[in-house]
Every structure is written in structure tokens, then in C-alpha cells.
Design a protein around this motif. Structure first.
Motif: not given
Length: 387
Positions: A190-212
Motif C-alpha cells: 500500500a505504501s513504501y513510505k508509511y507503515n500501518l500505524q501511520d497509514n492515514f498520513l499516507d492518505i493525507l500526503e496525497g502522493k502515490p507510494h503504492g505498488r502492485f
């Protein structure tokens, strides 16, 4: 000699003169008291390094799709499986041979639930946070653990790390997983920058850190198939084995990546403008995908996604004050093989329903926060046409 009346008047004048500075100070003190927290907030806002980016509003700015067949009170008649023994059963996998449901809980335990009597059994603890689950071809359980990476749980309960990085980047939030008939495992980070504890920060940052990604258990190779995703989430291999669907939570859409045929390697949208933010997706073996929607669009989300300064203020609140309240009206969307909506089960009192799976005539739902699996008899409480 001055009389007593003159003395009283003089004393009153002196007293009034002494009180006047205090009266003048009172409004200044009030204004200063009000300004201090405002100035402090402005200072924190300016100094905090969190830097949200503009988001692609054109990708998800349309109104949510209309679903005319629905059950918007799915808690009515719902049963709670494993009540008190399944804290945060985020995803569900089902073995029809043994009639066992597998799920991963907040405390790290992979647990099995018997359908006939709802008895709960501990299988193994990953010492992480298991999210997506899929059953392997040799009775193993494949686990996307948010903190540990992609894991293989053998039938004897042995835990093996399959992969936790790709292209030199560690997984920070291993999320969804499914397995193709040829054994290739498809996963999301879901994110190479934020872990699960900080996942909401990934959403708020609005940058595409996810990979398939894919993992080949024979060559042990991990390949990045799609980069730059906005919180990549649930995964489901199509019944024809020609493409894989994965959810992109923030953009309220599901996409499909072709793994066979003339379109192999191509990426297309499978479903846009969902009525909620998609999490896990499951194929039921009967022509339908079931997509968990843990939250729905709101005025707050809409404004935040449009204006980065609002997302920064929300991030500061999350980091320094308190987490944001849970959104309500969670549920499960059912779509056919072409992505057309079939039914929508939800409830205004539900939060963070992360996935659903139809087993027989019942719907079983996982969650991030509830201490049970939600079960609903679809024959007794079906979705009905509302138009």
C-alpha cells in the motif's frame, strides 16, 4: 478641616483611578489568551515538515455510482461470529473442504473458525499484523502481513518469509494478496513510505507510494508490475486467469492488470466512482466480486482531497492531538465480472468493514476494529431494489 463627605469623594476618585488600568487590561488579556493558541497552531503548521501534494481530482471527482439494489440496514439480522475472540479480523479466506474460515487479527494471530459451530482456534502468531489472506495450493496460508511482508504459513504452522522488498525498496505496508492457478502470488504494498500505524498520513500526503507486485515461488523473484498507486489494496485474480484486479483506495476505483493473452502487461480501469473507498476484494466462485468499503465519501474528505492545506491541518491533528473519528456507513459492494454493480450491503452504524465473502447463503465480513466477523443470511435479509 475637610468634612467626611469630602474625604469619601476623594477616596472614591482615588479608587476609580486605580481600577481604570485593570479595566483597560481585561480586554487585552482576553484577546491575548485567545491569540496564544492560534499563534501556536500557526507556528506548528509552519514548522511541521509534512508536505501534502495536490491530488488528481479529475480521477475521482465524479459522484459515487448509483446502486439501486441495496440493504442499507445490514446490521438488522446480522450475527457476530467468534464474538470477543477475533479482534480486528481484517480479511477472510475460506477452505470449502474443511469448512474453515481463516482470518488475521490485530494481535498477530492467524485464526481458524469452524462454520458449523463458530468455534475459534489459534493457528500461528506472525508477531506482526496480518492483513490479506489467500489459501495456497498445498493447504498453506499465504499472508500479507503489514509489518513482516509476504508470509507462507505451512499446514504445520511454520512461518516462512517469502519476500519483503522489491527493486531495493522494503515493503512498508504489505496489504492484499491472491494466488493464480499457476502458483504466482500477486500482492500490494500500500505504501513504501508509511507503515500501518501511520497509514492515514499516507492518505493525507496525497502522493502515490503504492505498488502492485508479483512473487514467483519457483524463482523467488519479486517483480513490480505497477508503480505510483494511491494506496494499493485488495487483490483478486479473475476466474479466467487472464487479469488481476486490485483496489486503489484513495481514488475510489479498482483496476485490472492483464497477466495473459494479447493484452498481457496492460493496465485498465475495472471500476470507477465506487460508493466508498475500496479495501479487500474477493471472487465468490459464482460470477461476482465482493468489495469491502470501510468508509464513504463525505464533505470533509472532499474538501481535504481538494485542498492540501486542509490535509496538512488534519495531519497535524493526527500527529499531535488525537486520531480523526471513524467514518460510518461502511459495507460491501457486489459487482459482476464486467464491473457492473449488482447489490450494496451497508449500514449507517458500521465502520471499517474491510471485506466481505459469500459462503453459501451467508455474507461474512471482516473489519479493522470489531472483535468478531459479521455474518448475514442473504436469503432472509437480501438487498432489494430501491427504485
Amino acid at each position: 478641616m475637610p468634612d467626611s463627605t469630602s474625604e469619601s469623594i476623594l477616596q472614591s476618585q482615588v479608587s476609580d483611578s486605580a481600577n481604570q488600568p485593570r479595566k483597560r487590561l481585561w480586554p487585552f488579556t482576553l484577546v491575548l489568551s485567545a491569540m496564544i493558541p492560534v499563534l501556536a497552531a500557526v507556528l506548528v503548521y509552519q514548522l511541521d515538515s509534512f508536505d501534502p501534494a495536490p491530488m488528481p481530482i479529475h480521477e475521482f471527482g465524479q459522484p459515487p455510482m448509483a446502486v439501486s439494489v441495496r440493504n442499507d440496514r445490514m446490521l438488522k439480522g446480522a450475527e457476530f461470529v467468534g464474538a470477543g475472540k477475533l479482534q480486528g479480523p481484517e480479511d477472510i479466506a475460506y477452505d470449502p473442504k474443511s469448512q474453515l474460515i481463516y482470518t488475521g487479527c490485530e494481535d498477530g494471530w492467524i485464526k481458524r473458525v469452524r462454520l458449523n459451530d463458530s468455534a475459534v482456534e489459534n493457528l500461528v502468531n506472525t508477531h506482526g499484523r496480518p492483513l490479506g489472506l489467500a489459501l495456497g495450493h498445498n493447504n498453506e496460508v499465504i499472508v500479507a502481513d503489514a509489518y513482516k511482508g509476504l508470509l507462507n504459513i505451512s499446514r504445520d504452522g511454520e512461518v516462512e518469509l517469502l519476500t519483503d522488498e522489491a527493486d531495493g525498496l522494503k515493503f512498508k505496508l504489505t496489504d492484499g494478496v491472491d494466488i493464480a492457478e499457476n502458483g504466482i502470488i500477486y500482492i500490494t504494498d500500500a505504501s513504501y513510505k508509511y507503515n500501518l500505524q501511520d497509514n492515514f498520513l499516507d492518505i493525507l500526503e496525497g502522493k502515490p507510494h503504492g505498488r502492485f507486485l508479483s512473487f514467483d515461488p519457483v524463482t523467488r523473484k519479486t517483480s513490480v508490475l505497477v508503480n505510483d498507486l494511491y494506496f494499493a489494496n485488495g487483490v483478486a485474480v479473475s476466474p479466467r486467469q487472464d487479469f488481476v484486479i486490485f483496489c486503489e483506495t484513495i481514488l475510489r476505483r479498482c483496476r485490472k492488470y492483464y497477466i495473459q493473452g494479447n493484452k498481457q502487461g496492460n493496465l485498465e480501469n475495472f471500476l470507477d466512482n465506487l460508493p466508498g473507498f475500496p479495501d479487500n476484494i474477493k471472487y465468490d466462485g459464482d460470477g461476482h466480486y465482493w468489495i469491502g468499503l470501510p468508509a464513504v465519501p463525505s464533505v470533509t474528505f472532499d474538501l481535504a482531497f481538494r485542498y492540501p492545506f486542509i490535509r496538512k491541518a488534519m495531519a497535524i491533528m493526527v500527529k499531535y492531538i488525537a486520531p480523526l473519528p471513524q467514518e460510518k456507513n461502511a459495507g460491501v459492494l457486489v459487482v459482476d465480472l464486467e464491473g457492473k454493480p449488482v447489490a450494496y450491503y451497508h449500514d449507517h452504524e458500521l465502520s471499517t468493514v474491510t471485506g466481505g465473502l459469500k459462503i453459501g447463503n451467508r455474507l461474512y465480513c471482516g473489519s479493522l476494529i470489531y472483535p468478531h466477523i459479521i455474518s448475514l443470511n442473504l436469503d432472509q435479509y437480501p438487498a432489494r431494489a430501491t427504485v
